[in-house]
Scaffold this motif. Structure first.
Motif, short mmCIF file in Angstrom:
data_model
loop_
_atom_site.label_atom_id
_atom_site.label_comp_id
_atom_site.label_asym_id
_atom_site.label_seq_id
_atom_site.Cartn_x
_atom_site.Cartn_y
_atom_site.Cartn_z
N ASN A 252 127.46 105.54 34.54
CA ASN A 252 126.15 106.13 34.28
C ASN A 252 125.97 106.41 32.78
O ASN A 252 124.90 106.15 32.21
N ALA A 253 127.06 106.94 32.17
CA ALA A 253 126.99 107.23 30.74
C ALA A 253 126.82 105.94 29.94
O ALA A 253 126.00 105.88 29.00
N VAL B 149 123.21 104.80 29.99
CA VAL B 149 122.23 105.44 29.09
C VAL B 149 122.55 105.21 27.62
O VAL B 149 121.67 105.29 26.75
N ILE C 130 119.35 114.38 30.71
CA ILE C 130 118.55 114.28 31.94
C ILE C 130 117.31 115.14 31.75
O ILE C 130 117.42 116.29 31.29
N VAL D 264 119.17 114.86 40.70
CA VAL D 264 120.03 113.71 40.44
C VAL D 264 121.05 113.46 41.53
O VAL D 264 121.51 112.32 41.70
N PHE E 245 117.95 108.79 44.58
CA PHE E 245 117.17 109.18 43.38
C PHE E 245 117.71 108.37 42.20
O PHE E 245 118.89 108.40 41.88
N THR E 246 116.80 107.63 41.58
CA THR E 246 117.20 106.83 40.41
C THR E 246 116.02 106.70 39.46
O THR E 246 114.85 106.73 39.88
N THR E 247 116.32 106.62 38.18
CA THR E 247 115.26 106.38 37.19
C THR E 247 115.39 104.97 36.64
O THR E 247 114.68 104.59 35.71
N GLY F 97 119.75 100.02 39.65
CA GLY F 97 120.46 101.13 40.33
C GLY F 97 119.82 101.41 41.68
O GLY F 97 118.62 101.19 41.85
N ILE F 98 120.65 101.92 42.61
CA ILE F 98 120.07 102.25 43.94
C ILE F 98 120.05 103.76 44.19
O ILE F 98 119.58 104.24 45.20
N GLY F 99 120.63 104.53 43.28
CA GLY F 99 120.51 106.01 43.36
C GLY F 99 121.41 106.68 44.37
O GLY F 99 121.12 107.78 44.84
N GLY G 38 124.97 106.72 43.69
CA GLY G 38 126.24 107.00 42.99
C GLY G 38 126.54 108.49 42.94
O GLY G 38 127.62 108.93 43.36
N LEU G 39 125.62 109.31 42.43
CA LEU G 39 125.87 110.75 42.27
C LEU G 39 125.91 111.46 43.62
O LEU G 39 126.67 112.41 43.81
N ALA H 72 123.81 114.18 28.36
CA ALA H 72 124.09 114.78 29.67
C ALA H 72 125.56 115.17 29.76
O ALA H 72 126.39 114.60 29.07
N PHE I 35 128.31 116.29 32.92
CA PHE I 35 128.62 116.58 34.33
C PHE I 35 129.91 117.40 34.38
O PHE I 35 130.88 117.08 33.70
P1 ADP Z 1 121.84 105.12 39.75
O1 ADP Z 1 122.84 105.08 38.70
O2 ADP Z 1 121.85 103.99 40.69
O3 ADP Z 1 120.44 105.42 39.26
P2 ADP Z 1 122.97 107.59 40.23
O4 ADP Z 1 122.94 108.50 41.42
O5 ADP Z 1 124.30 107.27 39.71
O6 ADP Z 1 122.15 106.36 40.63
O7 ADP Z 1 122.12 108.31 39.13
C1 ADP Z 1 120.93 108.89 39.41
C2 ADP Z 1 120.10 109.17 38.18
O8 ADP Z 1 120.66 110.21 37.41
C3 ADP Z 1 120.01 108.07 37.28
O9 ADP Z 1 119.00 107.12 37.68
C4 ADP Z 1 119.63 108.78 35.98
O10 ADP Z 1 118.28 109.04 35.92
C5 ADP Z 1 120.34 110.07 36.09
N1 ADP Z 1 121.57 110.04 35.29
C6 ADP Z 1 122.81 109.82 35.75
N2 ADP Z 1 123.72 109.92 34.74
C7 ADP Z 1 123.01 110.18 33.64
C8 ADP Z 1 123.39 110.39 32.28
N3 ADP Z 1 124.66 110.33 31.82
N4 ADP Z 1 122.38 110.60 31.35
C9 ADP Z 1 121.10 110.67 31.77
N5 ADP Z 1 120.67 110.49 33.06
C10 ADP Z 1 121.65 110.25 33.97
#
Ligand code: ADP
Length: 598
Positions: free
Chosen positions: A484-485, A488, A519, A527, A532-534, A540-542, A544-545, A569, A571
């Motif tokens: 994820n890192a 971005v 974020i 998140v 949930f995904t941006t 991405g399918i949202g 992972g987290l 961000a 975590f």
């Molecule tokens: P995906 O990676 O498929 O979008 P994730 O559940 O891993 O699904 O992440 C969800 C959302 O969280 C991402 O779409 C993003 O918007 C936000 N996100 C995750 N990690 C970061 C990060 N390091 N910096 C900024 N936004 C993040």
């Protein structure tokens, strides 16, 4: 009809029966007691009266015996015999005779002593009483003349009574006179007067001759009894019950009577009857109370049993209802368990899916990671062949060593990939945090490099820390966070990722931070939501987290998202700290081969 009514009816019968029995027994007991008391009292009364009778009989007989012997003794005395003479003029020795009579009367305490000539004329007497002229005198003289002891009961004057004994005086075989001694009963009657009982003597004609009650003297006995009753006597002006005890004095043909008062007998009967009745009443009362208590106890016991039965029934009903509920509950539990199992399976599949998604993301970089050493190996091999032609064996050896190192690196990457793609186990145990992060970096670094990430830093404390978790799953969490890192930071100059960990009490806090855009604040709470995904479509399918959150939660830990003040961000994962396991000999550790400590 209720059971209580039945019991009461039953007891009513028993009561009636017992009452009849009680009445009969009581009558018998009272009768017996009265009879026994009467016998006892009667015998007491009779005994006492009998004693009086015996004593008085003795006294009276004694008195009479004394005087009976006196005339015969006197008539034999010469001095007495000498008194019965008359001179020629027909005059007697009256003076001497009177003196002698007076002496004898004084000595013997007789009522009177008299001397008579055979013709009935008085020679002399001691007291000069009128008894000497009684009508029985000829009889007394006649019997004396015949040589026998004359006797007669005499009454004279105002209720005066005496008994006369006569004896003939003989001189030279000739009947010359009579000595008569008159018995004085005054002392006898005076002694009787001391007794409370009536004591009296009746003669042949049933006339009362002597009595301790002056009223009774010389009365015919029939006048003293209630007409037609022989057991009721005139006492103090009225008729009263008396028991008559009689003893005969054979010499005089007299009967000596003692009247006993039967009042003590009546009193004893009454008190015995009263006592027995009281005792019977008491016994009856006790029996009644005992019976009543018994009845109450039985009724209560029945009522208790009925209550117990009712309770038992209620309990049985409730138990049945409960077991039905229980069955449906256990059915529900079963359904839930199945649903849970299904969910877990789906979750496991999702974990796997997320892992494969990560692998997909990394595949380009990874294949590049293989191509690079392959190209290097090829050029090292070509060069080695050339060195061989020239006979430069030491260079050949150098190249082969390099090839060997590259192959070793590729093999390690391949092993890591393989174990990462395997389905994880479900066990949780102490795992080395440093090794897990190293392996995650091995997989993620090629992609990071391709994305132009300037640096990935791991804190100095990380290698020594152990946490409770599963190796593969925890590795997946870090791969995901790093990916994820990388996403971005991609294309951003000076992009860096910092991984650090510290121990806080019984917890280990791990942070994975970047210097990316961070974020958006309104998205921070979302998140970890599934899907949930941006990111754009295909990127991405949202999940992972969401999967990472689930995994950390399974280990008893937490994961939160936030932004650093300086941007980017961050975590934060908190896990239970674990102690470093004992070094287990020389076991070769397969990297990421399985969950738990290795
Ligand atoms: P995906 O990676 O498929 O979008 P994730 O559940 O891993 O699904 O992440 C969800 C959302 O969280 C991402 O779409 C993003 O918007 C936000 N996100 C995750 N990690 C970061 C990060 N390091 N910096 C900024 N936004 C993040």
């Amino acid at each position: 009809m209720g059971s209580r009514a039945v019991i009461e009816k039953h007891f009513r019968h028993i009561r009636t029966g017992l009452f009849v029995a009680w009445a009969l027994i009581s009558a018998f007991v009272v009768g017996l007691s009265v009879h026994a008391a009467q016998e006892q009292a009667l015998s007491d009364v009779m005994q006492k009266a009998g004693e009086t009778l015996a004593v008085q009989t003795e006294i009276l007989s004694g008195v009479l015996d004394k005087y009976r012997l006196l005339p015969p003794l006197l008539s034999r005395q010469s001095s007495i015999r000498a008194l019965f003479v008359r001179d020629a003029g027909g005059n007697a020795q009256t003076v001497d005779a009177r003196r002698t009579a007076e002496e004898i009367a004084a000595m013997s305490a007789a009522m009177d002593v008299a001397f008579f000539f055979p013709d009935g004329s008085l020679l002399a007497n001691a007291r000069g009483s009128s008894v000497t002229s009684s009508q029985d005198l000829p009889d007394l003289i006649e019997v004396a003349r015949q040589g026998r002891l004359g006797r007669a009961a005499l009454s004279y004057g105002e209720g005066q009574r005496t008994y006369a004994f006569s004896s003939g005086v003989r001189r030279e075989g000739r009947f010359v006179g009579v000595v008569i001694v008159y018995v004085d009963f005054y002392r006898v009657e005076a002694a009787w007067a001391l007794s409370a009982r009536r004591i009296f003597v009746t003669d042949r004609t049933d006339t009362v001759f002597l009595a301790n009650d002056p009223e009774w003297r010389l009365q015919p006995i029939s006048a003293l009894r209630e007409p037609g009753r022989s057991d009721r006597y005139l006492i103090n002006g009225g008729f009263e019950d008396r028991l008559d005890l009689v003893r005969r004095l054979p010499l005089l043909e007299w009967d000596l009577h003692v009247l006993a008062d039967p009042a003590p007998v009546d009193a004893a009967r009454f008190s015995a009857a009263a006592m027995a009745t009281l005792a019977c009443l008491l016994a009856g009362l006790i029996a009644l109370v005992a019976l009543r208590r018994n009845e109450v106890a039985i009724i209560r016991a029945r009522a208790d049993r009925a209550t117990a039965l009712r309770l038992e029934r209620v309990v049985r009903d409730r138990t049945r209802a409960l077991s039905v509920t229980n069955r449906s509950l256990s059915h529900e539990v079963e359904v839930r368990r199945e649903a849970e199992a299904r969910l877990r399976k789906t979750q496991d599949e999702l974990v796997q899916t997320a892992k494969l998604a990560a692998l997909g993301q990394m595949s380009t970089a990874l294949s590049h990671e293989y191509n690079q050493p392959l190209a290097a190996i090829r050029s090292y091999a070509d060069n080695a062949l050339r060195f061989l032609d020239r006979g430069l064996t030491s260079e050949v050896a150098g190249n082969l060593t390099r090839i060997n190192g590259l192959v070793e690196r590729m093999a390690e990457l391949s092993r890591t990939l393989l174990s990462f793609s395997r389905k994880p186990g479900a066990t949780v145990g102490p795992v080395p945090l440093g090794t897990i992060i190293d392996e995650a970096l091995m997989l993620a670094r090629p992609r990071a490099r391709a994305a132009g990430i300037a640096s990935i830093q791991v804190g100095p404390d990380v290698p020594g820390l152990y946490v409770e978790g599963g190796r593969v799953r925890l590795g997946q969490v870090f791969v995901n966070l790093i990916n994820n890192a990388v996403d971005v930071l991609s294309g951003q100059p000076g992009g860096r990722i910092d991984i650090d960990a510290r121990r806080e009490a019984d917890r280990v806090v791990v942070t994975v931070c970047d210097n990316g855009p961070g974020i958006a604040p309104e998205q921070v709470p979302k998140v970890f939501d599934p899907f949930f995904t941006t990111k754009g479509i295909g990127e991405g399918i949202g999940i992972g987290l969401s999967i990472a959150d689930n995994i950390i939660r399974d280990f008893g830990g937490t994961i939160t998202a936030g932004n650093r003040p300086e941007g980017g961000a961050c975590f934060t994962i908190t896990l239970r700290a674990a102690d470093a396991p004992e070094p287990a000999g020389v076991r070769r550790m397969e990297p990421l081969a399985e969950d738990g400590a290795g």
